[in-house]
Design a protein around this motif. Structure first.
Motif, PDB file in Angstrom:
ATOM      1  N   GLY A  16       0.807  -1.215   0.000  1.00 15.12           N
ATOM      2  CA  GLY A  16       0.000   0.000   0.000  1.00 15.12           C
ATOM      3  C   GLY A  16       0.836   1.258   0.000  1.00 15.12           C
ATOM      4  O   GLY A  16       0.489   2.237   0.664  1.00 15.12           O
ATOM      5  N   GLY A  17       1.940   1.240  -0.754  1.00 15.75           N
ATOM      6  CA  GLY A  17       2.697   2.459  -0.989  1.00 15.75           C
ATOM      7  C   GLY A  17       2.194   3.136  -2.246  1.00 15.75           C
ATOM      8  O   GLY A  17       1.135   2.786  -2.784  1.00 15.75           O
ATOM      9  N   ILE A  18       2.946   4.091  -2.755  1.00 12.92           N
ATOM     10  CA  ILE A  18       2.465   4.858  -3.899  1.00 12.92           C
ATOM     11  C   ILE A  18       2.333   3.998  -5.145  1.00 12.92           C
ATOM     12  O   ILE A  18       1.393   4.169  -5.928  1.00 12.92           O
ATOM     13  CB  ILE A  18       3.354   6.096  -4.170  1.00 12.92           C
ATOM     14  N   LEU A  42      -1.294   2.661   5.096  1.00 10.85           N
ATOM     15  CA  LEU A  42      -0.891   3.169   3.792  1.00 10.85           C
ATOM     16  C   LEU A  42       0.312   4.110   3.954  1.00 10.85           C
ATOM     17  O   LEU A  42       0.376   4.892   4.899  1.00 10.85           O
ATOM     18  CB  LEU A  42      -2.054   3.931   3.141  1.00 10.85           C
ATOM     19  N   ALA A  43       1.247   4.004   3.017  1.00  7.98           N
ATOM     20  CA  ALA A  43       2.426   4.885   3.006  1.00  7.98           C
ATOM     21  C   ALA A  43       3.213   4.821   4.311  1.00  7.98           C
ATOM     22  O   ALA A  43       3.820   5.806   4.722  1.00  7.98           O
ATOM     23  CB  ALA A  43       2.018   6.333   2.710  1.00  7.98           C
ATOM     24  N   THR A  46       8.466   3.644   2.734  1.00 10.42           N
ATOM     25  CA  THR A  46       9.174   4.549   1.828  1.00 10.42           C
ATOM     26  C   THR A  46       8.319   5.718   1.366  1.00 10.42           C
ATOM     27  O   THR A  46       8.807   6.852   1.245  1.00 10.42           O
ATOM     28  CB  THR A  46       9.675   3.764   0.602  1.00 10.42           C
ATOM     29  N   SER A  47       7.055   5.494   1.104  1.00 11.53           N
ATOM     30  CA  SER A  47       6.214   6.515   0.487  1.00 11.53           C
ATOM     31  C   SER A  47       5.858   7.671   1.401  1.00 11.53           C
ATOM     32  O   SER A  47       5.277   8.661   0.953  1.00 11.53           O
ATOM     33  CB  SER A  47       4.929   5.887  -0.065  1.00 11.53           C
ATOM     34  N   SER A  48       6.165   7.588   2.686  1.00 10.98           N
ATOM     35  CA  SER A  48       5.982   8.740   3.572  1.00 10.98           C
ATOM     36  C   SER A  48       7.324   9.295   4.026  1.00 10.98           C
ATOM     37  O   SER A  48       7.378  10.192   4.872  1.00 10.98           O
ATOM     38  CB  SER A  48       5.152   8.355   4.804  1.00 10.98           C
ATOM     39  N   ALA A  49       8.416   8.786   3.460  1.00 14.10           N
ATOM     40  CA  ALA A  49       9.758   9.185   3.907  1.00 14.10           C
ATOM     41  C   ALA A  49      10.578   9.786   2.774  1.00 14.10           C
ATOM     42  O   ALA A  49      11.798   9.713   2.772  1.00 14.10           O
ATOM     43  CB  ALA A  49      10.489   7.977   4.499  1.00 14.10           C
ATOM     44  N   SER A  50       9.888  10.383   1.803  1.00 15.93           N
ATOM     45  CA  SER A  50      10.589  10.986   0.672  1.00 15.93           C
ATOM     46  C   SER A  50      11.002  12.411   1.008  1.00 15.93           C
ATOM     47  O   SER A  50      10.740  12.916   2.099  1.00 15.93           O
ATOM     48  CB  SER A  50       9.681  10.989  -0.564  1.00 15.93           C
ATOM     49  N   THR A  51      11.604  13.089   0.032  1.00 16.33           N
ATOM     50  CA  THR A  51      11.962  14.498   0.184  1.00 16.33           C
ATOM     51  C   THR A  51      10.788  15.391  -0.200  1.00 16.33           C
ATOM     52  O   THR A  51      10.913  16.614  -0.226  1.00 16.33           O
ATOM     53  CB  THR A  51      13.214  14.821  -0.660  1.00 16.33           C
ATOM     54  N   SER A 179       2.623  11.271   1.567  1.00 19.29           N
ATOM     55  CA  SER A 179       1.743  10.253   2.153  1.00 19.29           C
ATOM     56  C   SER A 179       0.272  10.564   1.894  1.00 19.29           C
ATOM     57  O   SER A 179      -0.557   9.648   1.791  1.00 19.29           O
ATOM     58  CB  SER A 179       2.007  10.115   3.656  1.00 19.29           C
ATOM     59  N   ARG A 180      -0.086  11.845   1.747  1.00 17.24           N
ATOM     60  CA  ARG A 180      -1.462  12.171   1.369  1.00 17.24           C
ATOM     61  C   ARG A 180      -1.736  11.723  -0.066  1.00 17.24           C
ATOM     62  O   ARG A 180      -2.839  11.298  -0.392  1.00 17.24           O
ATOM     63  CB  ARG A 180      -1.726  13.674   1.509  1.00 17.24           C
ATOM     64  N   LEU A 181      -0.731  11.826  -0.915  1.00 15.01           N
ATOM     65  CA  LEU A 181      -0.879  11.350  -2.286  1.00 15.01           C
ATOM     66  C   LEU A 181      -1.261   9.873  -2.306  1.00 15.01           C
ATOM     67  O   LEU A 181      -2.130   9.449  -3.080  1.00 15.01           O
ATOM     68  CB  LEU A 181       0.430  11.576  -3.048  1.00 15.01           C
ATOM     69  N   VAL A 182      -0.639   9.078  -1.464  1.00 13.58           N
ATOM     70  CA  VAL A 182      -0.943   7.645  -1.397  1.00 13.58           C
ATOM     71  C   VAL A 182      -2.374   7.430  -0.915  1.00 13.58           C
ATOM     72  O   VAL A 182      -3.140   6.658  -1.506  1.00 13.58           O
ATOM     73  CB  VAL A 182       0.054   6.922  -0.467  1.00 13.58           C
ATOM     74  N   ALA A 183      -2.750   8.112   0.169  1.00 10.72           N
ATOM     75  CA  ALA A 183      -4.091   7.933   0.725  1.00 10.72           C
ATOM     76  C   ALA A 183      -5.165   8.327  -0.283  1.00 10.72           C
ATOM     77  O   ALA A 183      -6.211   7.660  -0.379  1.00 10.72           O
ATOM     78  CB  ALA A 183      -4.239   8.752   2.011  1.00 10.72           C
TER      79      ALA A 183
END
Length: 530
Positions: A16-18, A42-43, A46-51, A179-183
């Motif tokens: 449930g990542g991007i 979700l996220a 990795t998907s909540s730990a980007s730049t 992480s909002r993008l994933v949700a």
């Protein structure tokens, strides 16, 4: 297309990542039946730990990754239009000094050392300007402004920097709430018919008569249940290789190179809304980005992370490296005392044998595997900017194994994510309208809600005439009304989900224990009703 009588779905997506949520959204929108299983929130990795950037990757030009950069540059504006609430343009300031160097033997540095040996590994100004010219033109830029040269001796961009920096280049890229993008992708997938199962672990997957039989386990209750699917999508991020061999049982040698990227968040270091792109004498780069109004985000590092069992954290060595790096530029140096928060994530880069973590490709690789007796698609690598194109590429491969109905082609370009169906330039208008309709909101509160939820902020607050109408106040402008929305629409199950992934309100130290108790009470009430 789904065989409902047999209980068989078309796709079972692991992760449930991007990438997993992006594929789920695209596939559900084409009429495929989709189940997605994520072992945590979700996220949550990795998907909540980007730049937090939608960017082409300026430095990837040094590695001649022109296709990746072009695709990412084109996607910036496609994504801006689809999610103007959680993504917005940002200007990047690249100060120049003569000691800028390449890291290691990049293709560009090798070329220069052959024809211009006197450069001795330096990045000359003309090369940076050429790279920025390519960056401006490769993606067919329409919304974002072009590169320009700045005089740092006269302007707010030079104020925080040492006086030795007199010239800079300013170019465009974009910010995104990762992480909002994933949700929001997961929510849109569910709205289109997908089944999203968080806190659900995949124990095993085996093929029987050309159909996958996948055993899932509810992480919280331990209950196990079987799902059947025509195809499995392994979008496990850092765990993709482990899932490939352990859960799916494949003998494939494809794998990922695990690279840890760490970040620190400090007090706000400068009084403008532009980002700095710092280059080190070691060839590395570092961003210093305006963050959540009152802070500055600094990152990232590239460190090998061999053990998935070890939680990624920003080590003292990485923290010191980032502080020393930016202090090479800042007039007023920072120290450990200025750090408010740090985070770290593991990037699952496709392992093609690169000489260093920095040189490893950020491109994605999709591999079909039919060896088990039913089709599986394994997703390696990728970057957040190209997630939508990755999903389209995945659906192309899925179409070689499943029969897609006529007219089920690519559709996500230009289709807004939830809350994002408004023009790119209308954010200030939405903020003003929200404050007009709910006069208890101050600018800061209304701005946060519009930046998180876009036009859905109106739906969330539609029955509120006073702040008291929003229910329990957990501090930092977080109320029960917003919590209820996140639980009902965005799969939030814990205080951490809300404070550190659906938002970054954890930085403002709200009442986390009271929030956790409220959410537990709401979930218990829902179970009783069910």
């Amino acid at each position: 297309m789904t065989d409902k009588d047999a209980g068989i779905c078309d796709l079972l997506i692991i992760g449930g990542g991007i990438n997993g949520c992006g594929i789920a959204r695209d596939a559900a929108g084409r009429g495929l039946s989709v189940t997605l299983a994520e072992m945590s929130d979700l996220a949550s990795a990795t998907s909540s730990a980007s730049t937090k950037l939608f960017h082409g990757g300026l430095r990837y030009l040094e590695y001649f990754e022109f296709r990746l950069v072009r695709e990412a540059l084109i996607e910036r504006e496609t994504l801006l239009r689809a999610m103007p609430h959680i993504s917005w343009p940002m200007r990047f300031v690249l100060p120049y000094h003569k000691d800028m160097r390449f890291e290691g033997d990049t293709p560009t540095s090798k070329l220069l050392s052959t024809f211009m040996p006197w450069m001795k590994g330096r990045r000359p100004a003309w090369l940076i300007r050429l790279g920025l010219l390519m960056y401006d033109t490769l993606g067919g830029r329409k919304i974002l402004p072009a590169t320009r040269t700045l005089d740092l001796r006269d302007g707010p961009e030079g104020a925080p920097l040492k006086d030795t920096f007199e010239r800079a280049y300013e170019y465009s890229d974009c910010w995104v709430e990762d992480s909002r993008l994933v949700a929001l992708n997961a929510r849109d997938a569910q709205d289109r018919g997908a089944r999203i199962l968080t806190r659900t672990r995949v124990l095993s997957a085996k093929a029987e008569a050309g159909i996958w039989v996948v055993t899932l386990q509810d992480v919280e209750t331990g209950a196990q249940h079987e799902h059947r699917a025509r195809m499995v999508i392994n979008a496990g991020g850092p765990w993709v290789g482990q899932i490939l061999r352990q859960q799916i049982g494949s003998n494939s040698r494809d794998d990922v190179r695990l690279v840890r990227g760490s970040h620190i968040v400090t007090r706000r270091l400068f009084d403008h809304d532009k980002c700095y792109f710092f280059q080190g004498t070691d060839g590395r780069i570092m961003f210093a980005i305006p963050y959540e109004t009152d802070f500055t985000l600094i990152g990232t590092t590239d460190q090998e992370h061999a053990d998935l069992g070890q939680e990624p954290v920003c080590t003292p060595e990485e923290q010191r490296y980032m502080i020393d790096f930016v202090n090479g530029y800042l007039k007023q140096p920072i120290s450990d005392a200025d750090i408010i928060w740090s985070y770290s994530g593991v990037r699952p880069l496709y392992d093609e044998g690169a000489s260093s973590a920095t040189a490893a490709t950020r491109d994605y690789t999709l591999k079909l595997d039919d060896s088990a007796g039913a089709p599986a698609l394994n997703v390696f690598g990728g970057k957040i900017t190209t997630y939508r194109r990755l999903a389209e590429s995945a659906l192309e491969k899925i179409g070689t194994r499943l029969d897609l109905a006529p007219g089920q082609g690519p559709w996500t370009a230009g289709v807004a994510l939830p809350g994002g169906d408004f023009p790119v330039g209308d954010v200030e208008k939405l903020i003003a309208e929200l404050r007009r309709d709910h006069d208890f909101l101050d600018d800061r509160w209304a701005r946060r809600l519009v930046r998180a939820y876009g036009i859905d902020a109106r739906r969330m607050l539609e029955n509120a005439r006073t702040a008291a109408d929003l229910g329990q106040d957990f501090g930092a402008t977080l109320t029960a009304t917003e919590v209820d929305w996140l639980m009902a629409h965005e799969f939030a199950r814990s205080a951490e989900d809300i404070l550190w992934r659906r938002s970054k309100l954890g930085l403002r130290k709200p009442q986390a224990e009271a929030l956790e108790a409220y959410m537990a009470e709401q979930q218990a009430r829902r179970r009783d009703i069910a």
